[in-house]
Scaffold this active site. Sequence first.
Site, mmCIF file in Angstrom:
data_model
loop_
_atom_site.group_PDB
_atom_site.id
_atom_site.type_symbol
_atom_site.label_atom_id
_atom_site.label_comp_id
_atom_site.label_asym_id
_atom_site.label_seq_id
_atom_site.Cartn_x
_atom_site.Cartn_y
_atom_site.Cartn_z
ATOM 1 N N ILE A 165 5.128 -3.310 -7.793
ATOM 2 C CA ILE A 165 4.400 -2.078 -8.079
ATOM 3 C C ILE A 165 5.214 -0.989 -7.194
ATOM 4 O O ILE A 165 5.107 -1.075 -5.896
ATOM 5 C CB ILE A 165 2.996 -2.239 -7.556
ATOM 6 C CG1 ILE A 165 2.101 -3.710 -8.349
ATOM 7 C CG2 ILE A 165 2.054 -0.930 -7.834
ATOM 8 C CD1 ILE A 165 0.871 -3.998 -7.783
ATOM 9 N N ARG A 166 5.654 -0.102 -7.998
ATOM 10 C CA ARG A 166 6.266 0.970 -7.056
ATOM 11 C C ARG A 166 7.150 0.529 -5.923
ATOM 12 O O ARG A 166 7.196 1.251 -4.976
ATOM 13 C CB ARG A 166 5.250 2.259 -6.783
ATOM 14 C CG ARG A 166 4.667 2.731 -7.999
ATOM 15 C CD ARG A 166 4.200 4.323 -7.530
ATOM 16 N NE ARG A 166 3.378 3.865 -6.199
ATOM 17 C CZ ARG A 166 1.993 3.326 -6.425
ATOM 18 N NH1 ARG A 166 1.491 2.800 -7.420
ATOM 19 N NH2 ARG A 166 1.214 3.044 -5.125
ATOM 20 N N CYS A 176 6.096 -5.666 0.443
ATOM 21 C CA CYS A 176 6.180 -4.318 -0.280
ATOM 22 C C CYS A 176 6.233 -3.081 0.805
ATOM 23 O O CYS A 176 7.319 -2.914 1.630
ATOM 24 C CB CYS A 176 5.210 -3.998 -1.438
ATOM 25 S SG CYS A 176 5.646 -2.735 -2.591
ATOM 26 N N GLU A 205 0.008 -11.583 -3.014
ATOM 27 C CA GLU A 205 -1.356 -11.844 -2.957
ATOM 28 C C GLU A 205 -2.170 -11.396 -4.130
ATOM 29 O O GLU A 205 -3.242 -11.617 -4.229
ATOM 30 C CB GLU A 205 -1.674 -10.782 -1.773
ATOM 31 C CG GLU A 205 -1.612 -9.494 -2.038
ATOM 32 C CD GLU A 205 -0.247 -8.780 -2.070
ATOM 33 O OE1 GLU A 205 0.682 -9.484 -1.974
ATOM 34 O OE2 GLU A 205 -0.214 -7.675 -2.131
ATOM 35 N N HIS A 254 4.578 -8.738 -4.599
ATOM 36 C CA HIS A 254 3.194 -8.622 -4.083
ATOM 37 C C HIS A 254 2.577 -10.339 -4.467
ATOM 38 O O HIS A 254 1.594 -10.364 -5.527
ATOM 39 C CB HIS A 254 2.170 -7.677 -4.820
ATOM 40 C CG HIS A 254 2.402 -6.429 -4.262
ATOM 41 N ND1 HIS A 254 1.362 -5.905 -3.239
ATOM 42 C CD2 HIS A 254 3.359 -5.534 -4.655
ATOM 43 C CE1 HIS A 254 1.867 -4.689 -3.319
ATOM 44 N NE2 HIS A 254 3.067 -4.140 -3.970
ATOM 45 N N ARG A 296 12.946 3.061 -0.884
ATOM 46 C CA ARG A 296 11.438 3.232 -1.500
ATOM 47 C C ARG A 296 11.643 3.478 -2.935
ATOM 48 O O ARG A 296 12.378 4.228 -3.505
ATOM 49 C CB ARG A 296 10.820 4.335 -0.776
ATOM 50 C CG ARG A 296 10.458 3.983 0.635
ATOM 51 C CD ARG A 296 9.605 4.974 1.131
ATOM 52 N NE ARG A 296 8.409 5.251 0.662
ATOM 53 C CZ ARG A 296 7.700 6.408 0.948
ATOM 54 N NH1 ARG A 296 7.919 7.302 1.635
ATOM 55 N NH2 ARG A 296 6.519 6.314 0.408
ATOM 56 N N GLY A 318 0.807 -1.136 -0.121
ATOM 57 C CA GLY A 318 0.150 0.068 0.111
ATOM 58 C C GLY A 318 0.865 1.197 0.122
ATOM 59 O O GLY A 318 1.803 1.225 -0.941
ATOM 60 N N GLU A 319 0.572 2.126 1.094
ATOM 61 C CA GLU A 319 1.378 3.255 0.963
ATOM 62 C C GLU A 319 2.016 3.458 2.277
ATOM 63 O O GLU A 319 1.197 3.541 3.388
ATOM 64 C CB GLU A 319 0.632 4.285 0.711
ATOM 65 C CG GLU A 319 1.612 5.779 0.735
ATOM 66 C CD GLU A 319 2.484 5.720 -0.124
ATOM 67 O OE1 GLU A 319 2.419 5.392 -1.424
ATOM 68 O OE2 GLU A 319 3.636 6.218 0.314
ATOM 69 N N SER A 320 3.207 3.114 2.441
ATOM 70 C CA SER A 320 4.026 2.980 3.818
ATOM 71 C C SER A 320 3.604 4.246 4.804
ATOM 72 O O SER A 320 3.694 4.139 5.857
ATOM 73 C CB SER A 320 5.490 2.432 3.636
ATOM 74 O OG SER A 320 6.313 3.579 2.997
HETATM 75 N N1 GLN Z 1 6.075 2.924 -2.794
HETATM 76 C C1 GLN Z 1 5.116 2.443 -1.848
HETATM 77 C C2 GLN Z 1 5.438 3.012 -0.470
HETATM 78 O O1 GLN Z 1 6.734 3.696 -0.480
HETATM 79 C C3 GLN Z 1 4.965 1.017 -1.756
HETATM 80 C C4 GLN Z 1 4.427 0.269 -2.968
HETATM 81 C C5 GLN Z 1 3.688 -0.649 -2.511
HETATM 82 O O2 GLN Z 1 3.361 -1.328 -1.524
HETATM 83 N N2 GLN Z 1 3.317 -1.646 -3.637
HETATM 84 O O3 GLN Z 1 4.974 2.948 0.499
#
Ligand code: GLN
Length: 200
Positions: free
Chosen positions: A135-136, A79, A173, A171, A106, A47-49
């Site tokens: 993903i990113r 992630c 999942e 990921h 990151r 997600g977004e840390s």
């Molecule tokens: N780029 C996100 C972060 O820095 C991590 C991306 C992800 O969990 N798919 O939190």
Amino acid sequence: MKKIGVLALQGAFREHVEKIEELGYQAIEVRKSEDLEDIDGIILPGGESTAMGRLLSDFRMKAPLIEKIKSGMPVWGTCAGMILLAKELEDDATVHLGVMDIVVKRNAYGRQIASFEVDEVIERISDEAIPLVFIRAPYIVALGQEVELIHSVDGNIVAARQENMLVTAFHPELTDNKKCHAYFLKIVEDFACTQKKKSV
Ligand code: GLN
């Protein structure tokens, strides 16, 4: 039956819940510190840390979660979850849980390569190639001595383990493959056996 918590504050938690249930375990969506009391392991999703770290503080879950992990509860960060566990982030003074001896970068592949997928064999996890979805994604730039390297892609470390802590930059999942979840559940089972032996 073992209960597996999935941190459900933000991010891709439902997909983890589904995989855990498909493998015959009970999944508990963790949203408050009391939810941590009755679980045998926990997954910190992607997600977004930054958002997840803030919500962990706002809901007063940071300290109890750190304590649980330090006492040996198995944890798997995927992630953003890996970023939460790291003791240090490259070029970033933020530390969220800071329990695992890894330095993480990151958005390590740059914003241009937002996502990609490769199929690779991870010996510890599967004899056959499994899909790795990034993903990113972050990757690990440095490992402490206690940390075991599980897998690299193009020379970048994307999976590692330190005792009860497992991290993957990808990921599992979001794929149909359940091998990584099965590997984490094995860690949970092994840990439960060790605890039982200790209490005898
Ligand atoms: N780029 C996100 C972060 O820095 C991590 C991306 C992800 O969990 N798919 O939190």
